[in-house]
Design a protein around this motif. Structure first.
Motif, short mmCIF file in Angstrom:
data_model
loop_
_atom_site.label_atom_id
_atom_site.label_comp_id
_atom_site.label_asym_id
_atom_site.label_seq_id
_atom_site.Cartn_x
_atom_site.Cartn_y
_atom_site.Cartn_z
N ARG A 1 0.83 -1.21 0.00
CA ARG A 1 0.00 0.00 0.00
C ARG A 1 0.86 1.25 0.00
NH1 ARG A 1 -3.34 -2.87 3.69
NH2 ARG A 1 -2.39 -1.77 5.45
N GLN A 2 1.99 1.20 0.71
CA GLN A 2 2.87 2.38 0.77
C GLN A 2 3.57 2.61 -0.56
OE1 GLN A 2 5.35 1.32 4.06
NE2 GLN A 2 3.97 2.24 5.60
N LEU A 3 3.89 1.50 -1.27
CA LEU A 3 4.59 1.63 -2.55
C LEU A 3 3.66 2.05 -3.68
CD1 LEU A 3 6.89 -1.52 -2.37
CD2 LEU A 3 7.61 0.88 -2.23
N ARG A 4 2.33 1.76 -3.50
CA ARG A 4 1.39 2.09 -4.57
C ARG A 4 1.31 3.60 -4.77
NH1 ARG A 4 -3.46 -0.08 -2.73
NH2 ARG A 4 -2.65 -2.14 -3.31
N LYS A 5 1.44 4.05 -5.98
CA LYS A 5 1.39 5.49 -6.26
C LYS A 5 -0.03 6.01 -6.11
CE LYS A 5 5.27 5.61 -9.50
NZ LYS A 5 5.67 5.96 -10.88
N PRO A 6 -0.17 7.21 -5.57
CA PRO A 6 -1.51 7.78 -5.48
C PRO A 6 -2.07 8.07 -6.86
CG PRO A 6 0.15 9.44 -4.96
CD PRO A 6 0.88 8.13 -5.07
N LYS A 7 -3.40 8.00 -6.95
CA LYS A 7 -4.05 8.25 -8.23
C LYS A 7 -3.81 9.68 -8.67
CE LYS A 7 -8.55 8.19 -10.50
NZ LYS A 7 -10.00 7.95 -10.33
N SER A 8 -3.43 9.87 -9.93
CA SER A 8 -3.18 11.22 -10.45
C SER A 8 -4.46 11.79 -11.05
CB SER A 8 -2.08 11.18 -11.51
OG SER A 8 -1.98 12.44 -12.14
N ASN A 9 -4.70 13.06 -10.78
CA ASN A 9 -5.86 13.74 -11.36
C ASN A 9 -5.43 14.71 -12.45
OD1 ASN A 9 -7.99 12.67 -9.65
ND2 ASN A 9 -7.01 13.81 -7.99
N ASN A 10 -4.19 14.55 -12.92
CA ASN A 10 -3.64 15.51 -13.87
C ASN A 10 -3.54 14.97 -15.29
OD1 ASN A 10 -3.22 17.42 -11.80
ND2 ASN A 10 -1.35 16.34 -11.20
N GLY A 11 -4.19 13.84 -15.57
CA GLY A 11 -4.13 13.27 -16.90
C GLY A 11 -4.84 14.13 -17.93
N CYS A 12 -4.60 13.79 -19.22
CA CYS A 12 -5.24 14.55 -20.28
C CYS A 12 -6.74 14.27 -20.30
CB CYS A 12 -4.62 14.22 -21.63
SG CYS A 12 -5.06 12.60 -22.28
N ARG A 13 -7.49 15.11 -20.93
CA ARG A 13 -8.94 14.97 -20.95
C ARG A 13 -9.37 13.68 -21.64
NH1 ARG A 13 -11.70 19.74 -19.91
NH2 ARG A 13 -13.47 19.04 -21.15
N THR A 14 -8.66 13.29 -22.70
CA THR A 14 -9.04 12.09 -23.45
C THR A 14 -8.86 10.83 -22.60
OG1 THR A 14 -8.35 13.19 -25.49
CG2 THR A 14 -8.65 10.81 -25.59
N CYS A 15 -7.71 10.70 -21.93
CA CYS A 15 -7.47 9.52 -21.10
C CYS A 15 -8.45 9.46 -19.92
CB CYS A 15 -6.03 9.52 -20.59
SG CYS A 15 -4.81 9.12 -21.87
N ARG A 16 -8.76 10.60 -19.35
CA ARG A 16 -9.70 10.61 -18.24
C ARG A 16 -11.09 10.21 -18.70
NH1 ARG A 16 -8.50 16.45 -16.26
NH2 ARG A 16 -10.42 16.20 -15.07
N LEU A 17 -11.46 10.62 -19.91
CA LEU A 17 -12.74 10.22 -20.46
C LEU A 17 -12.77 8.71 -20.74
CD1 LEU A 17 -15.54 11.05 -21.56
CD2 LEU A 17 -14.45 11.48 -23.76
N ARG A 18 -11.62 8.17 -21.23
CA ARG A 18 -11.53 6.73 -21.53
C ARG A 18 -11.29 5.89 -20.28
NH1 ARG A 18 -6.72 5.96 -24.94
NH2 ARG A 18 -7.51 3.82 -25.15
N ARG A 19 -11.03 6.57 -19.15
CA ARG A 19 -10.76 5.90 -17.87
C ARG A 19 -9.54 4.99 -17.97
NH1 ARG A 19 -14.70 6.48 -14.16
NH2 ARG A 19 -16.65 7.42 -14.86
N VAL A 20 -8.49 5.52 -18.60
CA VAL A 20 -7.22 4.80 -18.65
C VAL A 20 -6.14 5.69 -18.06
CG1 VAL A 20 -7.90 3.48 -20.69
CG2 VAL A 20 -6.68 5.65 -20.98
#
Length: 484
Positions: A13-32
């Motif tokens: 859990r400590q090594l897992r990277k936190p989820k980024s909210n800074n992705g491009c609009r297209t990837c966020r729409l595709r949920r990737v």
């Protein structure tokens, strides 16, 4: 062994990277997962998608959502599938708060249906809505009708970013040959006006208004034609849009910012003196609202002319002026009869809601105020106006007090305080009463009505209007003292 397993799980859990909210609009729409490469992400290019870039400004995730009964998140995800979480959240606020506010006095098609429908197909409209909503939520939370610009604030930056995106989409849209593009432009103009008013940028708001009137195709209004039809209708655009813009333009005329009002003179009155008003019928409150604006427009032009005339001028051309005054009095009488008939029809149909009753009462207050000023507009003596018309001015303020008290009680029960409307309610009429009544006691009562409810009615701001009205009351008092 159990301890070792728990330690391993904790390490993962400590090594897992936190989820980024800074992705491009297209990837966020595709949920990737986006690789967040500047300008254009490599994942989109590799997958054959067009990268729509990154949001330069986003809302703070620390902000608590407003506690309201609002449509669920999945509803807006379906309604606006290509929009970010922040954009959908702001759209939700607009849908749940702003639209009911705009319809505080009347149910306007522009806000009830048109703007929300167009947001689904017109990116320019959607981003303009988000920009307005973001600023309005800050305005509501801090209790300020006008927000001083604060670029260091994330929400302000987010709102400006959405505003710029709307302008960008609108510029592209205006290059289209689509015959309905004018409706899109006019909706954006109205939203831009709201946005600039929230920021206190009156010059920019007026510029957007004038641009909207130009797109509408409204040249100089024909004064005499106002006896027959509303100047905004039959212009190949949505009627409610045209009426909303002309209403705002009418407000701007009070501040000398309208380019559409004919400069009325005696020669023009004599030239077409044969135009007389005809009886009218209202099918709905919207019809009455449109007719009220026709009367307001004409009243504005005629009373402005009377203000420029001296007592000697009025005496010299009394026949022409009194004839025009009689026409306006007949038009006001026709309005009152049509309003009474509409009320009876609604009662018989059982279709009179509490809000409708309040709307009718507001229209009657407007009618009463315009009537007394029309009747007294050819009198230059403050003493005569004081003696003859004080009782009628007093009744206008009585009605305004009742309307305000009931309206605020109803809104408290319905939800949050009402601070932003784009419709004339009490501010304009109370300012007219204060300016014309020549009675300090009545003027002070009108001022208290204005001060009891801090809010905006289009270009009218209650705080600014109250400050101006206070100065006018001081002048009335000084004139009274001098006369004694």
């Amino acid at each position: 062994m159990k301890e070792s397993s728990e330690t391993s799980s904790t390490s993962k859990r400590q090594l897992r990277k936190p989820k980024s909210n800074n992705g491009c609009r297209t990837c966020r729409l595709r949920r990737v997962k986006c690789d967040e490469t500047p300008i254009t992400c490599k994942r989109c290019i590799a997958s054959g998608f067009k990268c729509d870039g990154y949001d330069t400004e986003r809302l703070s995730y620390k902000r608590n959502p407003t506690k309201v009964t609002a449509p669920a998140e999945y509803y807006f995800r379906t309604l606006l599938p290509d929009k970010t979480t922040d954009e959908r959240r702001s759209f939700n606020y607009f849908h749940s708060f702003t639209v009911p506010m705009m319809n505080g006095w009347f149910d306007h098609r522009v806000w009830n249906r048109l703007v929300l429908q167009m947001a689904q197909s017109e990116p320019a409209v959607c981003h303009a809505i988000v920009a307005v909503s973001a600023l309005q939520e800050v305005s509501e939370s801090c209790g300020l009708a006008i927000l001083p610009e604060d670029i260091s604030d994330r929400t302000h930056r987010f709102a400006l970013y959405q505003y710029s995106r709307s302008l960008k989409y609108l510029t592209v849209r205006m290059g289209s040959n689509d015959p309905h593009v004018r409706n899109t432009v006019l909706v954006c103009c109205i939203l831009f006006i709201v946005f600039e008013l929230l920021r206190g940028n009156y010059d920019q708001a007026i510029l957007h208004l004038q641009n909207g009137m130009h797109v509408l195709g409204a040249g100089k209004f024909d004064y005499h034609a106002l006896y027959q039809a509303h100047p905004a209708l039959e212009r190949n655009v949505e009627d409610s849009l045209a009426a909303a813009l002309v209403h705002l333009d009418l407000q701007s005329a009070h501040f000398g910012a309208s380019n559409t009002h004919t400069q009325l003179d005696l020669a023009l009155l004599e030239d077409r003196g044969g135009c007389w008003p005809k009886p009218v019928e209202f099918e709905s409150l919207q019809d009455a609202w449109v007719m009220r604006d026709r009367i307001f427009l004409q009243f504005c032009m005629f009373s402005a002319l009377c203000e420029t005339l001296s007592e000697a001028d009025i005496t010299a051309d009394f026949a022409t002026l009194s004839t025009e005054q009689k026409k306006q009095q007949i038009q006001l009488l026709n309005f009152a009869h049509a309003l009474d008939a509409l009320e009876q029809t609604c009662i018989q149909r059982g279709a009179m809601s509490e809000k409708d009753r309040g709307s009718l009462e507001l229209l009657r207050m407007h009618h009463m105020g315009v009537s007394v000023i029309t009747d007294s507009c050819l009198i230059k003596s403050p003493k005569v106006i004081f003696r003859i018309y004080s009782e009628r001015f007093d009744k206008v303020v009585d009605l305004a007090e009742q309307i305000t008290a009931r309206f605020l009680d109803r809104r408290r029960a319905a939800g949050p305080r009402l601070t932003l409307l784009m419709e004339t309610g009490i501010l304009g009429p109370m300012c007219l009463v204060i300016d014309k009544c020549q009675n300090v006691a009545i003027a002070q009562r009108a001022l208290r009505v204005m001060e009891s409810w801090p809010h905006r009615e289009g270009l009218w701001d209650s705080t600014l209007a109250s400050n101006v009205a206070s100065g006018r009351i001081m002048n009335i008092q000084e004139d009274a003292d001098t006369a004694i």
